[in-house]
Write an enzyme that holds these catalytic residues in place. Structure first.
Site, PDB file in Angstrom:
ATOM      1  CG  ASP A   8      -1.624   1.267   1.479  1.00 36.95           C
ATOM      2  OD1 ASP A   8      -2.352   1.697   0.560  1.00 36.95           O
ATOM      3  OD2 ASP A   8      -1.454   1.860   2.561  1.00 36.95           O
ATOM      4  N   GLY A  43      -5.120   2.732  -3.508  1.00 39.40           N
ATOM      5  CA  GLY A  43      -6.412   3.275  -3.903  1.00 39.40           C
ATOM      6  C   GLY A  43      -6.282   4.409  -4.893  1.00 39.40           C
ATOM      7  CE  LYS A 196      -5.143  -0.878  -1.639  1.00 39.97           C
ATOM      8  NZ  LYS A 196      -4.181  -0.221  -0.732  1.00 39.97           N
TER       9      LYS A 196
END
EC number: 3.1.3.-
Length: 270
Positions: A8, A43, A196
């Protein structure tokens, strides 16, 4: 030996100044030199990832990125799209009506732009545009092209207001989409199969990498599916409780080079 590390970005790879520290950069390069596939899994839209891909040299043959919380998987060397899951105009109109009903601002993306139907533009929409470096436009819903492909819609508001909004979303709407809280002020709405976890699983299968050979590192609600799926799920010290509970290993915070610490402990030291 882990062969793929999905990482991430905000709150994980990046410190609070949106920077990759030298310690993290060196650890990523060392892992890549050992043959480990490094995949940014975020994201953010592609436009908000590109400069970090360039900085980390994750644009070579066989490199990939996962964007829009799993709605897009793309080869960063050829720009070939491996997987793309989008919402359509009908989804947009129904979610816009819901935002009006719940009295919350919203915005949405296409492949390269950020749009808001709210004439009084939310500070969180402006923040999203600034951080991701994606152009922001005001657009009335009835002016949006009917054939638009939308990677994600976002409800955005002050944390206490957004918590109220989330609990007020009808069950049938929840069941129709993937919904994740990616920040205290962001609630993201995606195609029902987009996550994800699904994106990392699909990419691992494409590359012939076993689940046990995958490490995923994250901190927030949108990271939970990949943390749970990974052979080794790593939570940042600054992660939300749900991610900390699901993880196999807890590393240091994003301001303490946590990604580097995890790679040194779990990959390079083996």
């Amino acid at each position: 030996m882990y062969k793929l590390i999905a990482i991430d970005m905000d709150g994980t790879l990046l410190n609070d100044h949106h920077e990759v520290t030298e310690e993290v950069r060196d650890a990523l390069h060392a892992a890549k030199a050992e043959g480990v596939k490094i995949v940014l899994c975020t994201g953010r839209p592609i436009g908000g990832v590109q400069r970090y891909l360039d900085e980390l040299n994750l644009i070579e043959e066989g490199d990939y990125v996962i964007a829009y919380n799993g709605a897009l998987v793309q080869n960063t060397h050829t720009n070939e799209v491996v997987s793309e899951l989008s919402l359509g105009y009908d989804d947009l109109t129904s979610l816009y009506d819901l935002s009006l009903e719940l009295k919350t601002p919203m915005h949405f993306f296409d492949s390269s732009n950020l749009y808001t139907p709210n004439r009084d533009i939310s500070e969180f929409t402006v923040y999203e545009s600034y951080v991701t470096q994606v152009p922001l436009h005001f657009r009335k819903i009835d002016e949006v092209p009917k054939d638009i492909l939308i990677p994600k819609v976002m409800f955005i508001d002050k944390p206490e207001n957004l918590s109220r909004v989330i609990t007020s979303i009808p069950k049938d709407v929840r069941e129709k989409y993937t919904m994740v809280r990616s920040a205290p002020f962001f609630y993201e709405i995606l195609h029902s199969e987009a996550s994800k976890g699904n994106a990392v699983r699909q990419l691992a299968q494409l590359l012939g990498i076993e689940q046990a050979e995958v490490m995923c590192i994250g901190d927030n609600g949108n990271d939970l599916t990949m943390i749970e799926w990974a052979g080794c799920g790593v939570a940042m010290a600054n992660a939300i409780p749900e991610v900390l509970e699901a993880a196999n290993f807890q590393t240091r915070s994003n301001n303490e080079h946590g990604v580097a610490h995890a790679i040194h402990e779990l990959v390079l030291a083996k």
